[in-house]
Write a protein that holds these residues in place. Structure first.
Motif, mmCIF file in Angstrom:
data_model
loop_
_atom_site.group_PDB
_atom_site.id
_atom_site.type_symbol
_atom_site.label_atom_id
_atom_site.label_comp_id
_atom_site.label_asym_id
_atom_site.label_seq_id
_atom_site.Cartn_x
_atom_site.Cartn_y
_atom_site.Cartn_z
ATOM 1 N N ALA A 53 0.897 -1.176 -0.067
ATOM 2 C CA ALA A 53 -0.082 0.054 -0.035
ATOM 3 C C ALA A 53 0.983 1.270 0.053
ATOM 4 C CB ALA A 53 -0.919 -0.103 1.336
ATOM 5 N N ALA A 56 2.095 1.601 -3.396
ATOM 6 C CA ALA A 56 1.171 2.167 -4.209
ATOM 7 C C ALA A 56 0.823 3.740 -3.998
ATOM 8 C CB ALA A 56 -0.398 1.379 -3.994
ATOM 9 N N GLN A 96 -3.402 -2.976 -10.655
ATOM 10 C CA GLN A 96 -4.199 -3.035 -9.452
ATOM 11 C C GLN A 96 -4.656 -1.785 -9.498
ATOM 12 O OE1 GLN A 96 -5.602 -5.534 -7.740
ATOM 13 N NE2 GLN A 96 -4.751 -6.731 -9.177
ATOM 14 N N LEU A 97 -4.058 -0.582 -9.535
ATOM 15 C CA LEU A 97 -4.907 0.637 -9.321
ATOM 16 C C LEU A 97 -5.753 0.856 -10.337
ATOM 17 C CD1 LEU A 97 -1.736 3.019 -8.018
ATOM 18 C CD2 LEU A 97 -3.940 2.283 -6.633
ATOM 19 N N HIS A 100 -9.062 -0.644 -10.190
ATOM 20 C CA HIS A 100 -9.990 -0.082 -9.219
ATOM 21 C C HIS A 100 -10.391 1.314 -9.475
ATOM 22 C CE1 HIS A 100 -8.776 -3.755 -6.947
ATOM 23 N NE2 HIS A 100 -10.008 -3.587 -6.556
ATOM 24 N N ILE A 102 -8.320 3.976 -10.025
ATOM 25 C CA ILE A 102 -7.570 5.003 -9.794
ATOM 26 C C ILE A 102 -6.685 5.755 -10.865
ATOM 27 C CG2 ILE A 102 -5.676 5.726 -8.041
ATOM 28 C CD1 ILE A 102 -8.449 4.717 -6.608
ATOM 29 N N ASP A 126 -8.913 5.424 -0.662
ATOM 30 C CA ASP A 126 -9.003 4.936 -2.186
ATOM 31 C C ASP A 126 -8.101 3.766 -2.306
ATOM 32 O OD1 ASP A 126 -11.435 6.231 -2.323
ATOM 33 O OD2 ASP A 126 -10.401 7.877 -3.399
ATOM 34 N N ILE A 127 -6.650 4.288 -2.044
ATOM 35 C CA ILE A 127 -5.411 3.467 -2.778
ATOM 36 C C ILE A 127 -5.213 2.430 -1.632
ATOM 37 C CG2 ILE A 127 -3.209 3.618 -2.955
ATOM 38 C CD1 ILE A 127 -3.655 6.563 -3.766
ATOM 39 N N SER A 129 -7.134 0.692 0.530
ATOM 40 C CA SER A 129 -8.143 -0.443 0.639
ATOM 41 C C SER A 129 -8.145 -1.263 -0.290
ATOM 42 C CB SER A 129 -9.528 0.351 0.837
ATOM 43 O OG SER A 129 -9.807 1.132 -0.574
ATOM 44 N N ILE A 130 -7.252 -1.011 -1.704
ATOM 45 C CA ILE A 130 -7.322 -1.704 -2.598
ATOM 46 C C ILE A 130 -6.209 -2.923 -2.147
ATOM 47 C CG2 ILE A 130 -6.039 -2.401 -4.866
ATOM 48 C CD1 ILE A 130 -6.928 0.798 -5.514
ATOM 49 N N PHE A 131 -5.225 -2.581 -1.371
ATOM 50 C CA PHE A 131 -4.144 -3.461 -1.005
ATOM 51 C C PHE A 131 -4.215 -4.056 0.417
ATOM 52 C CE2 PHE A 131 -2.943 -0.591 -4.325
ATOM 53 C CZ PHE A 131 -2.081 -1.609 -5.132
#
Length: 186
Positions: A53, A56, A96-97, A100, A102, A126-127, A129-131
């Motif tokens: 994270a 990212a 991944q971003l 989602h 981003i 936002d970022i 929570s993806i990881f």
């Protein structure tokens, strides 16, 4: 954990990867950084989030630096080089971003990545929570079946408040402050 000397309310030094409040007042206000008074220095602990994270956020913050109305795109290689991150990892993070919403990416020699929305509309939440699962509350120190089954443990309110502060911090902080900044030369 990274430690910095402070002068007045400002932190001297730099954070190459991770999140740190730039001024002691903010750190104390948000209760996210542990600040310990010493005779002539303070020690600051960065907000603890996972390494992926953090990387990212590092990549997305670089895209925020380059964000413009013309839709400038940046290669994963450039981001990796400037942020001193492994190229395969940056490619994985950007993919991944992109999944989602981003970032948006285009393949090919004139391709690259850019933020899919203006930087001020992309929060750290936002970022992150993806990881990692940031919406999960920490387990009670007495075990998983203590709080919620009778009276709460003695630390319940403090742990809940800390988790809410971290969540609030991630929701409020966005990539907007990175717009137009220039990365330091190495």
């Amino acid at each position: 954990m990274k430690a910095f000397r402070t002068s007045g309310n400002k932190i001297e030094g730099c954070v190459d990867r991770g999140i740190c409040c730039a001024d002691i007042g903010k750190a104390e206000k948000h209760s996210l950084s542990a600040v310990t008074a010493g005779a002539s220095e303070h020690r600051v602990t960065m907000l603890k989030i996972g390494k992926l994270a953090q990387q990212a956020i590092s990549a997305a913050s670089y895209l925020a630096e380059k964000y413009d109305a013309e839709g400038t795109r940046v290669s994963a290689s450039e981001i990796a080089d400037v942020r001193e991150l492994p190229r395969p990892l940056v490619a994985k993070v950007l993919a991944q971003l992109s999944l989602h919403g981003i970032t948006s990416g285009i393949t090919g020699p004139t391709g690259g990545y850019r933020l899919a929305r203006p930087p001020h509309q992309i929060s750290l939440h936002d970022i992150v929570s993806i990881f990692e699962p940031i919406d999960i509350r920490p387990m009670c120190p007495f075990g998983p079946n203590w709080c919620g089954n009778g009276p709460p443990c003695p630390m319940h309110d403090a742990i809940s408040a800390a988790a809410e502060q971290v969540d609030s911090f991630l929701q409020k902080q966005h990539l907007g402050p990175f717009c137009g900044l220039k990365s330091r030369s190495r």
